[in-house]
Design a protein around this motif. Structure first.
Motif, PDB file in Angstrom:
ATOM      1  N   GLY A   1       0.819  -1.207   0.000  1.00 23.13           N
ATOM      2  CA  GLY A   1       0.000   0.000   0.000  1.00 23.13           C
ATOM      3  C   GLY A   1       0.852   1.254   0.000  1.00 23.13           C
ATOM      4  N   ASN A   2       0.207   2.376  -0.280  1.00 23.49           N
ATOM      5  CA  ASN A   2       0.888   3.666  -0.406  1.00 23.49           C
ATOM      6  C   ASN A   2       0.785   4.445   0.904  1.00 23.49           C
ATOM      7  OD1 ASN A   2       1.589   6.376  -1.087  1.00 23.49           O
ATOM      8  ND2 ASN A   2       1.031   6.007  -3.222  1.00 23.49           N
ATOM      9  N   HIS A   3       1.934   4.750   1.494  1.00 22.05           N
ATOM     10  CA  HIS A   3       1.979   5.539   2.731  1.00 22.05           C
ATOM     11  C   HIS A   3       2.734   6.844   2.487  1.00 22.05           C
ATOM     12  CE1 HIS A   3       1.050   5.952   6.873  1.00 22.05           C
ATOM     13  NE2 HIS A   3       2.216   5.613   7.388  1.00 22.05           N
ATOM     14  N   SER A   4       2.686   7.309   1.234  1.00 17.03           N
ATOM     15  CA  SER A   4       3.300   8.552   0.753  1.00 17.03           C
ATOM     16  C   SER A   4       4.786   8.359   0.458  1.00 17.03           C
ATOM     17  CB  SER A   4       3.113   9.714   1.733  1.00 17.03           C
ATOM     18  OG  SER A   4       4.014   9.619   2.826  1.00 17.03           O
ATOM     19  N   LEU A   5       5.375   9.366  -0.147  1.00 17.02           N
ATOM     20  CA  LEU A   5       6.783   9.298  -0.536  1.00 17.02           C
ATOM     21  C   LEU A   5       7.708   9.636   0.630  1.00 17.02           C
ATOM     22  CD1 LEU A   5       8.456   8.687  -3.085  1.00 17.02           C
ATOM     23  CD2 LEU A   5       8.420  11.134  -3.608  1.00 17.02           C
ATOM     24  N   PHE A   6       7.309  10.642   1.428  1.00 20.26           N
ATOM     25  CA  PHE A   6       8.184  11.111   2.518  1.00 20.26           C
ATOM     26  C   PHE A   6       7.509  11.101   3.892  1.00 20.26           C
ATOM     27  CE2 PHE A   6       9.808  13.391  -1.294  1.00 20.26           C
ATOM     28  CZ  PHE A   6      11.078  12.832  -1.329  1.00 20.26           C
ATOM     29  N   HIS A   7       6.285  10.577   3.989  1.00 22.20           N
ATOM     30  CA  HIS A   7       5.554  10.532   5.268  1.00 22.20           C
ATOM     31  C   HIS A   7       5.422  11.919   5.905  1.00 22.20           C
ATOM     32  CE1 HIS A   7       4.268   9.193   9.285  1.00 22.20           C
ATOM     33  NE2 HIS A   7       4.041   8.001   8.742  1.00 22.20           N
ATOM     34  N   PRO A   8       4.866  12.886   5.179  1.00 23.80           N
ATOM     35  CA  PRO A   8       4.687  14.210   5.781  1.00 23.80           C
ATOM     36  C   PRO A   8       3.520  14.214   6.769  1.00 23.80           C
ATOM     37  CG  PRO A   8       3.717  14.177   3.600  1.00 23.80           C
ATOM     38  CD  PRO A   8       4.376  12.839   3.796  1.00 23.80           C
ATOM     39  N   CYS A   9       3.723  14.874   7.912  1.00 20.04           N
ATOM     40  CA  CYS A   9       2.683  15.044   8.922  1.00 20.04           C
ATOM     41  C   CYS A   9       2.647  16.509   9.335  1.00 20.04           C
ATOM     42  CB  CYS A   9       2.963  14.194  10.159  1.00 20.04           C
ATOM     43  SG  CYS A   9       3.007  12.416   9.855  1.00 20.04           S
ATOM     44  N   SER A  10       1.493  16.956   9.784  1.00 15.46           N
ATOM     45  CA  SER A  10       1.373  18.345  10.230  1.00 15.46           C
ATOM     46  C   SER A  10       2.147  18.538  11.531  1.00 15.46           C
ATOM     47  CB  SER A  10      -0.097  18.709  10.432  1.00 15.46           C
ATOM     48  OG  SER A  10      -0.793  18.643   9.204  1.00 15.46           O
ATOM     49  N   GLY A  11       3.021  19.546  11.542  1.00 16.19           N
ATOM     50  CA  GLY A  11       3.844  19.817  12.718  1.00 16.19           C
ATOM     51  C   GLY A  11       3.058  20.508  13.822  1.00 16.19           C
ATOM     52  N   GLY A  12       3.662  20.553  14.992  1.00 15.15           N
ATOM     53  CA  GLY A  12       3.024  21.195  16.136  1.00 15.15           C
ATOM     54  C   GLY A  12       3.832  20.938  17.388  1.00 15.15           C
ATOM     55  N   PRO A  13       3.399  21.535  18.525  1.00 15.45           N
ATOM     56  CA  PRO A  13       4.153  21.404  19.781  1.00 15.45           C
ATOM     57  C   PRO A  13       4.366  19.971  20.232  1.00 15.45           C
ATOM     58  CG  PRO A  13       2.438  23.082  19.962  1.00 15.45           C
ATOM     59  CD  PRO A  13       2.213  22.386  18.662  1.00 15.45           C
ATOM     60  N   THR A  14       3.424  19.077  19.926  1.00 20.46           N
ATOM     61  CA  THR A  14       3.546  17.675  20.365  1.00 20.46           C
ATOM     62  C   THR A  14       4.213  16.788  19.312  1.00 20.46           C
ATOM     63  OG1 THR A  14       1.343  17.125  19.519  1.00 20.46           O
ATOM     64  CG2 THR A  14       1.485  17.909  21.808  1.00 20.46           C
ATOM     65  N   ARG A  15       4.644  17.407  18.226  1.00 16.99           N
ATOM     66  CA  ARG A  15       5.265  16.640  17.143  1.00 16.99           C
ATOM     67  C   ARG A  15       6.618  17.236  16.774  1.00 16.99           C
ATOM     68  NH1 ARG A  15       0.325  15.408  12.825  1.00 16.99           N
ATOM     69  NH2 ARG A  15      -0.702  13.760  14.035  1.00 16.99           N
ATOM     70  N   SER A  16       7.485  17.310  17.752  1.00 15.90           N
ATOM     71  CA  SER A  16       8.797  17.914  17.551  1.00 15.90           C
ATOM     72  C   SER A  16       9.667  17.100  16.600  1.00 15.90           C
ATOM     73  CB  SER A  16       9.512  18.073  18.898  1.00 15.90           C
ATOM     74  OG  SER A  16       9.634  16.819  19.547  1.00 15.90           O
ATOM     75  N   TRP A  17       9.304  15.844  16.385  1.00 12.99           N
ATOM     76  CA  TRP A  17      10.081  14.976  15.509  1.00 12.99           C
ATOM     77  C   TRP A  17       9.879  15.268  14.028  1.00 12.99           C
ATOM     78  CZ3 TRP A  17       6.635  12.219  12.523  1.00 12.99           C
ATOM     79  CH2 TRP A  17       5.334  12.098  13.026  1.00 12.99           C
TER      80      TRP A  17
ATOM     81  N   THR B   1      10.294  17.214  10.775  1.00 13.16           N
ATOM     82  CA  THR B   1      11.242  18.180  10.231  1.00 13.16           C
ATOM     83  C   THR B   1      10.518  19.202   9.350  1.00 13.16           C
ATOM     84  OG1 THR B   1      11.692  16.765   8.310  1.00 13.16           O
ATOM     85  CG2 THR B   1      13.105  16.483  10.252  1.00 13.16           C
ATOM     86  N   PRO B   2      11.068  20.400   9.193  1.00 14.87           N
ATOM     87  CA  PRO B   2      10.396  21.425   8.379  1.00 14.87           C
ATOM     88  C   PRO B   2      10.083  20.970   6.963  1.00 14.87           C
ATOM     89  CG  PRO B   2      12.186  22.399   9.651  1.00 14.87           C
ATOM     90  CD  PRO B   2      12.294  20.916   9.830  1.00 14.87           C
ATOM     91  N   GLU B   3      10.989  20.189   6.358  1.00 11.55           N
ATOM     92  CA  GLU B   3      10.765  19.763   4.967  1.00 11.55           C
ATOM     93  C   GLU B   3       9.659  18.713   4.851  1.00 11.55           C
ATOM     94  OE1 GLU B   3      14.547  17.591   6.418  1.00 11.55           O
ATOM     95  OE2 GLU B   3      13.599  19.561   6.615  1.00 11.55           O
ATOM     96  N   ASN B   4       9.335  18.042   5.966  1.00 16.74           N
ATOM     97  CA  ASN B   4       8.269  17.037   5.951  1.00 16.74           C
ATOM     98  C   ASN B   4       7.054  17.464   6.774  1.00 16.74           C
ATOM     99  OD1 ASN B   4       9.635  15.237   4.282  1.00 16.74           O
ATOM    100  ND2 ASN B   4      10.711  14.298   6.003  1.00 16.74           N
ATOM    101  N   ASP B   5       6.879  18.753   6.923  1.00 12.12           N
ATOM    102  CA  ASP B   5       5.731  19.304   7.652  1.00 12.12           C
ATOM    103  C   ASP B   5       4.575  19.487   6.667  1.00 12.12           C
ATOM    104  OD1 ASP B   5       3.843  20.790   9.064  1.00 12.12           O
ATOM    105  OD2 ASP B   5       5.350  22.021  10.076  1.00 12.12           O
ATOM    106  N   LEU B   6       3.560  18.660   6.807  1.00 10.73           N
ATOM    107  CA  LEU B   6       2.435  18.686   5.867  1.00 10.73           C
ATOM    108  C   LEU B   6       1.746  20.041   5.837  1.00 10.73           C
ATOM    109  CD1 LEU B   6       0.767  16.807   3.949  1.00 10.73           C
ATOM    110  CD2 LEU B   6      -0.776  16.430   5.881  1.00 10.73           C
ATOM    111  N   SER B   7       1.746  20.752   6.958  1.00 10.28           N
ATOM    112  CA  SER B   7       1.079  22.059   7.004  1.00 10.28           C
ATOM    113  C   SER B   7       1.768  23.079   6.100  1.00 10.28           C
ATOM    114  CB  SER B   7       1.028  22.585   8.435  1.00 10.28           C
ATOM    115  OG  SER B   7       2.322  22.877   8.926  1.00 10.28           O
ATOM    116  N   LYS B   8       3.008  22.805   5.704  1.00 11.66           N
ATOM    117  CA  LYS B   8       3.742  23.705   4.801  1.00 11.66           C
ATOM    118  C   LYS B   8       3.672  23.238   3.346  1.00 11.66           C
ATOM    119  CE  LYS B   8       6.961  25.473   8.287  1.00 11.66           C
ATOM    120  NZ  LYS B   8       6.168  25.037   9.445  1.00 11.66           N
ATOM    121  N   TYR B   9       3.003  22.121   3.121  1.00 10.96           N
ATOM    122  CA  TYR B   9       2.794  21.604   1.765  1.00 10.96           C
ATOM    123  C   TYR B   9       1.675  22.385   1.071  1.00 10.96           C
ATOM    124  CZ  TYR B   9       5.450  17.143   1.693  1.00 10.96           C
ATOM    125  OH  TYR B   9       6.416  16.176   1.660  1.00 10.96           O
ATOM    126  N   THR B  10       1.622  22.257  -0.248  1.00  7.47           N
ATOM    127  CA  THR B  10       0.416  22.585  -1.003  1.00  7.47           C
ATOM    128  C   THR B  10      -0.300  21.270  -1.285  1.00  7.47           C
ATOM    129  OG1 THR B  10       1.495  22.365  -3.147  1.00  7.47           O
ATOM    130  CG2 THR B  10       1.538  24.560  -2.107  1.00  7.47           C
TER     131      THR B  10
END
Length: 278
Positions: free
Chosen positions: A98-114, A116-125
């Motif tokens: 199955g497909n779990h995305s290319l880079f596993h981007p997740c939305s960043g936040g205070p509880t998700r310090s792990w 990285t900026p380049e994989n922060d879904l909230s900064k994606y289009t």
């Protein structure tokens, strides 16, 4: 009226009510069983993140029992590059990649310090997310040769700037697994966000009890695993995982154990059929 006549009439009425109950109950039971490949329920075993442990522990255990699972792969995982031939073999043995995305981007936040900026879904289009997921589909097709598969939302995150990025991807997949728990009938399943039970340290008894609940309610049960006997900070012990899959094997005459793509395809057809009948 003589007592024996009253008793006789009572027995006749009792027999009539019993017959009516059976006649009305049998079609319902048959419909429930027909929904899940003529079995009581469906159980899907899913494993996230393309881990070494999938190839070392999980797939050999499933293969030994002739059970099939769904492995949601992150295209950029080094385990894909290092062990591509083993993933191809897994697909040839009937497991879904199955497909779990290319880079596993997740939305960043205070509880998700792990994150990285380049994989922060909230900064994606939305376009970037869609393109990367489609690129991962191309990679997966190069491994298994298949066009149809399912998607799993990294971290269960569905939106970018309030927009559900999966909307554009619906034609690309048979369905998408989320992270919210729940047992559902085929009619109630949302194929754009399929419910599941994330496992992290729970016992075999807990997991087997969920299976028994699905059997009794004639519903879909999806498990979400990461580490199995190690390999991830979200983990289930090898012994507990083994007890679960051995229970499934011992009861496979009543439980449909199948990859997510097979179950999602069946649900889609059933939902379309019921929709057209209305």
């Amino acid at each position: 009226m003589p007592i024996n006549n009253i008793t006789g009439m009572f027995e006749i009425r009792k027999s009539v009510f019993t017959l009516l109950f059976l006649l009305t109950g049998i079609p319902a039971l048959a419909q429930d069983k027909g929904t899940w490949n003529n079995k009581q329920c469906a159980v899907v075993l899913t494993y996230d993140d393309a881990l070494d442990i999938d190839l070392d522990n999980v797939i050999p255990a499933l293969d030994s029992l002739k059970l099939k699972g769904t492995f949601y792969l992150i295209g950029s995982s080094p385990v894909i590059n290092k062990r591509l031939g083993e993933w191809r073999t897994a697909a040839m043995h009937g497991h879904e990649l199955g497909n779990h995305s290319l880079f596993h981007p997740c939305s960043g936040g205070p509880t998700r310090s792990w994150i990285t900026p380049e994989n922060d879904l909230s900064k994606y289009t939305v376009a970037r997310a869609v393109n990367e997921i489609r690129q991962n589909n191309t990679l997966l097709k190069a491994i298994d040769g298949k066009n149809l598969r399912t998607f799993a939302f990294p971290c269960g995150d569905l939106t970018i700037g309030g927009e559900n990025f999966y909307t554009a991807l619906k034609p690309d997949f048979a369905g998408a697994r989320g992270v919210s728990p729940g047992l559902q009938t085929a009619t109630d399943v949302d194929l754009d966000n399929i419910k599941c039970y994330a496992i992290n340290g729970q016992t075999a008894d807990y997991m087997i009890n969920l299976v028994k609940q699905a059997q009794q309610s004639h519903t879909l049960l999806v498990f979400l695993f990461h580490g199995v006997g190690g390999g991830h900070n979200l983990n289930v012990s090898l012994a507990d995982h083994s007890k679960l899959i051995h229970y499934l094997k011992a009861n496979e005459k009543e439980i449909w154990i199948a990859p997510m793509v097979d179950v999602a395809t069946r649900i889609s057809a059933l939902q379309a059929s019921k929709g057209s009948a209305k």
